[in-house]
Motif scaffolding. Structure first.
Motif, PDB file in Angstrom:
ATOM      1  N   ILE A  12      -5.689 -29.976 -51.799  1.00  0.00           N
ATOM      2  CA  ILE A  12      -4.820 -30.871 -51.041  1.00  0.00           C
ATOM      3  C   ILE A  12      -5.638 -32.023 -50.471  1.00  0.00           C
ATOM      4  CG2 ILE A  12      -3.269 -31.051 -49.058  1.00  0.00           C
ATOM      5  CD1 ILE A  12      -2.066 -29.311 -51.081  1.00  0.00           C
ATOM      6  N   SER A  13      -6.798 -31.674 -49.965  1.00  0.00           N
ATOM      7  CA  SER A  13      -7.635 -32.713 -49.354  1.00  0.00           C
ATOM      8  C   SER A  13      -8.122 -33.722 -50.399  1.00  0.00           C
ATOM      9  CB  SER A  13      -8.832 -32.075 -48.646  1.00  0.00           C
ATOM     10  OG  SER A  13      -9.589 -31.314 -49.553  1.00  0.00           O
ATOM     11  N   ASP A  14      -8.299 -33.278 -51.648  1.00  0.00           N
ATOM     12  CA  ASP A  14      -8.637 -34.235 -52.705  1.00  0.00           C
ATOM     13  C   ASP A  14      -7.514 -35.249 -52.862  1.00  0.00           C
ATOM     14  OD1 ASP A  14     -11.057 -33.068 -53.405  1.00  0.00           O
ATOM     15  OD2 ASP A  14     -10.124 -31.670 -54.792  1.00  0.00           O
ATOM     16  N   ILE A  15      -6.316 -34.731 -52.929  1.00  0.00           N
ATOM     17  CA  ILE A  15      -5.155 -35.589 -53.143  1.00  0.00           C
ATOM     18  C   ILE A  15      -4.974 -36.569 -51.993  1.00  0.00           C
ATOM     19  CG2 ILE A  15      -2.634 -35.610 -53.379  1.00  0.00           C
ATOM     20  CD1 ILE A  15      -2.904 -32.814 -54.683  1.00  0.00           C
ATOM     21  N   THR A  16      -5.026 -36.041 -50.772  1.00  0.00           N
ATOM     22  CA  THR A  16      -4.770 -36.909 -49.620  1.00  0.00           C
ATOM     23  C   THR A  16      -5.916 -37.894 -49.385  1.00  0.00           C
ATOM     24  OG1 THR A  16      -5.628 -35.135 -48.219  1.00  0.00           O
ATOM     25  CG2 THR A  16      -3.240 -35.337 -48.404  1.00  0.00           C
ATOM     26  N   SER A  17      -7.133 -37.417 -49.486  1.00  0.00           N
ATOM     27  CA  SER A  17      -8.249 -38.320 -49.188  1.00  0.00           C
ATOM     28  C   SER A  17      -8.354 -39.421 -50.241  1.00  0.00           C
ATOM     29  CB  SER A  17      -9.563 -37.553 -49.083  1.00  0.00           C
ATOM     30  OG  SER A  17      -9.970 -37.090 -50.350  1.00  0.00           O
ATOM     31  N   HIS A  18      -7.980 -39.097 -51.460  1.00  0.00           N
ATOM     32  CA  HIS A  18      -7.975 -40.138 -52.497  1.00  0.00           C
ATOM     33  C   HIS A  18      -6.935 -41.215 -52.189  1.00  0.00           C
ATOM     34  CE1 HIS A  18      -7.069 -41.881 -56.546  1.00  0.00           C
ATOM     35  NE2 HIS A  18      -8.371 -41.847 -56.626  1.00  0.00           N
ATOM     36  N   ALA A  19      -5.946 -40.840 -51.405  1.00  0.00           N
ATOM     37  CA  ALA A  19      -4.929 -41.805 -50.991  1.00  0.00           C
ATOM     38  C   ALA A  19      -5.204 -42.302 -49.568  1.00  0.00           C
ATOM     39  CB  ALA A  19      -3.541 -41.173 -51.067  1.00  0.00           C
ATOM     40  N   ASN A  20      -6.380 -41.944 -49.040  1.00  0.00           N
ATOM     41  CA  ASN A  20      -6.773 -42.345 -47.688  1.00  0.00           C
ATOM     42  C   ASN A  20      -5.785 -41.891 -46.623  1.00  0.00           C
ATOM     43  OD1 ASN A  20      -9.207 -43.735 -48.325  1.00  0.00           O
ATOM     44  ND2 ASN A  20      -7.952 -45.379 -49.186  1.00  0.00           N
TER      45      ASN A  20
ATOM     46  N   SER B 130      -4.791 -33.950 -63.019  1.00  0.00           N
ATOM     47  CA  SER B 130      -5.223 -34.219 -64.385  1.00  0.00           C
ATOM     48  C   SER B 130      -6.727 -34.033 -64.539  1.00  0.00           C
ATOM     49  CB  SER B 130      -4.821 -35.640 -64.764  1.00  0.00           C
ATOM     50  OG  SER B 130      -5.361 -35.993 -66.006  1.00  0.00           O
ATOM     51  N   GLN B 131      -7.471 -34.540 -63.578  1.00  0.00           N
ATOM     52  CA  GLN B 131      -8.931 -34.492 -63.699  1.00  0.00           C
ATOM     53  C   GLN B 131      -9.510 -33.131 -63.372  1.00  0.00           C
ATOM     54  OE1 GLN B 131     -10.232 -37.729 -61.180  1.00  0.00           O
ATOM     55  NE2 GLN B 131     -10.353 -39.142 -62.915  1.00  0.00           N
ATOM     56  N   LYS B 132      -8.896 -32.447 -62.408  1.00  0.00           N
ATOM     57  CA  LYS B 132      -9.491 -31.194 -61.946  1.00  0.00           C
ATOM     58  C   LYS B 132      -8.691 -29.959 -62.347  1.00  0.00           C
ATOM     59  CE  LYS B 132     -11.332 -33.503 -57.838  1.00  0.00           C
ATOM     60  NZ  LYS B 132     -12.720 -33.050 -57.647  1.00  0.00           N
ATOM     61  N   GLY B 133      -7.464 -30.165 -62.731  1.00  0.00           N
ATOM     62  CA  GLY B 133      -6.597 -29.017 -62.984  1.00  0.00           C
ATOM     63  C   GLY B 133      -5.891 -28.597 -61.716  1.00  0.00           C
ATOM     64  N   PHE B 134      -4.798 -27.890 -61.856  1.00  0.00           N
ATOM     65  CA  PHE B 134      -3.984 -27.527 -60.695  1.00  0.00           C
ATOM     66  C   PHE B 134      -4.771 -26.740 -59.654  1.00  0.00           C
ATOM     67  CE2 PHE B 134      -1.323 -24.302 -58.608  1.00  0.00           C
ATOM     68  CZ  PHE B 134      -0.525 -25.139 -57.865  1.00  0.00           C
ATOM     69  N   ALA B 135      -5.448 -25.705 -60.099  1.00  0.00           N
ATOM     70  CA  ALA B 135      -6.133 -24.816 -59.158  1.00  0.00           C
ATOM     71  C   ALA B 135      -7.263 -25.518 -58.421  1.00  0.00           C
ATOM     72  CB  ALA B 135      -6.664 -23.582 -59.890  1.00  0.00           C
ATOM     73  N   ALA B 136      -8.016 -26.334 -59.144  1.00  0.00           N
ATOM     74  CA  ALA B 136      -9.208 -26.943 -58.555  1.00  0.00           C
ATOM     75  C   ALA B 136      -8.893 -28.185 -57.724  1.00  0.00           C
ATOM     76  CB  ALA B 136     -10.209 -27.290 -59.647  1.00  0.00           C
ATOM     77  N   ALA B 137      -7.722 -28.746 -57.932  1.00  0.00           N
ATOM     78  CA  ALA B 137      -7.370 -29.938 -57.157  1.00  0.00           C
ATOM     79  C   ALA B 137      -6.921 -29.519 -55.766  1.00  0.00           C
ATOM     80  CB  ALA B 137      -6.265 -30.716 -57.871  1.00  0.00           C
TER      81      ALA B 137
ATOM     82  N   ARG C 118       1.976 -38.954 -54.715  1.00  0.00           N
ATOM     83  CA  ARG C 118       2.324 -38.440 -56.034  1.00  0.00           C
ATOM     84  C   ARG C 118       1.369 -39.008 -57.088  1.00  0.00           C
ATOM     85  NH1 ARG C 118       7.451 -39.149 -55.762  1.00  0.00           N
ATOM     86  NH2 ARG C 118       8.310 -37.035 -55.702  1.00  0.00           N
ATOM     87  N   ARG C 119       1.115 -40.289 -56.957  1.00  0.00           N
ATOM     88  CA  ARG C 119       0.183 -40.949 -57.878  1.00  0.00           C
ATOM     89  C   ARG C 119      -1.203 -40.314 -57.802  1.00  0.00           C
ATOM     90  NH1 ARG C 119       1.075 -46.030 -59.407  1.00  0.00           N
ATOM     91  NH2 ARG C 119      -0.545 -47.393 -60.221  1.00  0.00           N
ATOM     92  N   SER C 120      -1.660 -40.132 -56.599  1.00  0.00           N
ATOM     93  CA  SER C 120      -2.972 -39.515 -56.385  1.00  0.00           C
ATOM     94  C   SER C 120      -2.995 -38.091 -56.939  1.00  0.00           C
ATOM     95  CB  SER C 120      -3.294 -39.506 -54.896  1.00  0.00           C
ATOM     96  OG  SER C 120      -4.471 -38.783 -54.641  1.00  0.00           O
ATOM     97  N   ALA C 121      -1.916 -37.380 -56.717  1.00  0.00           N
ATOM     98  CA  ALA C 121      -1.837 -35.993 -57.181  1.00  0.00           C
ATOM     99  C   ALA C 121      -1.932 -35.922 -58.696  1.00  0.00           C
ATOM    100  CB  ALA C 121      -0.538 -35.346 -56.695  1.00  0.00           C
ATOM    101  N   ILE C 122      -1.236 -36.829 -59.365  1.00  0.00           N
ATOM    102  CA  ILE C 122      -1.277 -36.836 -60.829  1.00  0.00           C
ATOM    103  C   ILE C 122      -2.713 -36.985 -61.310  1.00  0.00           C
ATOM    104  CG2 ILE C 122      -0.671 -38.195 -62.877  1.00  0.00           C
ATOM    105  CD1 ILE C 122       2.033 -38.735 -61.615  1.00  0.00           C
ATOM    106  N   GLN C 123      -3.425 -37.907 -60.688  1.00  0.00           N
ATOM    107  CA  GLN C 123      -4.802 -38.108 -61.119  1.00  0.00           C
ATOM    108  C   GLN C 123      -5.677 -36.886 -60.842  1.00  0.00           C
ATOM    109  OE1 GLN C 123      -6.585 -41.779 -59.844  1.00  0.00           O
ATOM    110  NE2 GLN C 123      -8.641 -41.113 -60.390  1.00  0.00           N
ATOM    111  N   MET C 124      -5.541 -36.317 -59.663  1.00  0.00           N
ATOM    112  CA  MET C 124      -6.367 -35.161 -59.296  1.00  0.00           C
ATOM    113  C   MET C 124      -6.022 -33.941 -60.145  1.00  0.00           C
ATOM    114  SD  MET C 124      -8.503 -36.149 -57.056  1.00  0.00           S
ATOM    115  CE  MET C 124      -8.543 -37.848 -57.604  1.00  0.00           C
TER     116      MET C 124
END
Lengths: 206, 206
Positions: A38-46, A29-36, A21-27
């Motif tokens: 799933i792999s951005d969110i998960t990989s940012h959380a390893n 926020s930075q990329k917008g819903f459409a551009a963020a 959830r934390r990672s998702a908020i950042q992604m």
DNA sequence: GTCTATACGACGATAGAC
DNA sequence: GTCTATCGTCGTATAGAC
């Protein structure tokens, strides 16, 4: 399957959920819903992308959930300010401080998400209306403080709700500004409240 | 192939390009770069999606082109304000008016795009740096007016660039606010400038 | 609980007919 | 100049192994 193990599992589950959830908020926020992605969110959380769906049913569902949670927190903050044993000016100062602090970046991400949710198009109407209603509660709470301040003679005249809007516009605008630069940039609560205070521009009256 | 026909064709081409660019600005603004589909842009202009690539080489190229064009216009506006035969306060009023008017919605779309470009992630570094540099030129222009106003004694003390930042934060915040509501919402130039003016809060000094 | 592999759909971009 | 048909890619979401 012993109770002990179940507790361990639950602990891990909760932790993973929070990380994602934390990672998702950042992604978001930075990329917008459409551009963020799933792999951005998960990989940012390893974590692997497949795991996302072990914890959430869809990207959109998480997005909505997160927005509502953030707005609820913000409303709570405003209500907390309202209940303080302070002058209205003190309440506004406390609220402005609280909005702009809070581990800096984290808070910025969350507020940008509020803005995105309010000003973008990708939510269906019913959800959007709910978001707007939640936001309105926050605005109303601020308007209440301002009205109080007017009666005390600390704040300028005018429709409290409109003044609250101006205040939030400035606060959000500055949050955005801060989000853009890497430099910390000092945000003075006093300067943010300048536009509200009655003849309070540095006390330079005559 | 007669000259006459060529002129006709050019006219059509220019018109289509403008229609598509106009449509793109609105779609980018409302949905964001990633979520705005080519088909959204073309169908909003009542054209087929294939035609898009007859006029532009890619979605991203058009996006960058549009952003730079909008920023150039904004800079021009600020410079125009600087050259007016008015007091600094008059210049700021003129600029604020000009920013918030301009067929309302159209202007809002354009300014939201500026914000998106500044605060989102999907541009590569060199382009982003260029955008930021352009934006800085606008901020500097406003800071110049403010500095002038300080010397005239109309504006409050403080770093001009910082004050310009606050001014833009408020102006942008209000533009966003206006974008959200369907109701027109009166935007008072006076109220926007309130935070800049010296002891000017309704003239309530004693 | 976590991972890799894959199905499926959507969208950017191209080709070619009219 | 404009359209429809199509390719190729990428991303969401699922299945199934470990």
């Amino acid at each position: 399957m012993t109770p002990k193990n179940e507790e361990q599992f639950k602990k891990i589950r909760d932790q993973r959920q929070q990380e994602l959830r934390r990672s998702a908020i950042q992604m978001f926020s930075q990329k917008g819903f459409a551009a963020a992605k799933i792999s951005d969110i998960t990989s940012h959380a390893n974590l692997s992308h497949g795991l996302f769906y072990h914890y959430f049913t869809s990207k959109e569902e998480l997005y909505i959930e997160v927005i509502q949670e953030i707005l609820a927190d913000f409303i709570e903050l405003v209500e907390e300010a309202n209940e303080l044993q302070k002058s209205s000016l003190g309440k506004m100062e406390w609220l402005t401080d609280a909005t702009h602090s809070g581990s800096i970046r984290e808070g910025v991400y969350r507020h940008i998400l509020i803005l995105q949710a309010l000003y973008s198009d990708h939510l269906n109407e019913p959800v959007k209306l709910e978001i707007v209603a939640l936001y309105k509660r926050a605005v109303d709470g601020i308007a209440t403080i301002i009205q109080e301040g007017q009666q005390e003679g600390h704040f300028i005249e005018g429709d409290p709700e409109e003044l609250a809007t101006y205040h939030l516009a400035l606060a959000h605008g500055l949050l955005l500004w801060n989000a853009r630069t890497d430099s910390p940039i000092e945000l003075s609560t006093e300067k943010v409240l300048r536009q509200l205070k009655r003849s309070g521009n540095g006390g330079m009256c005559q």
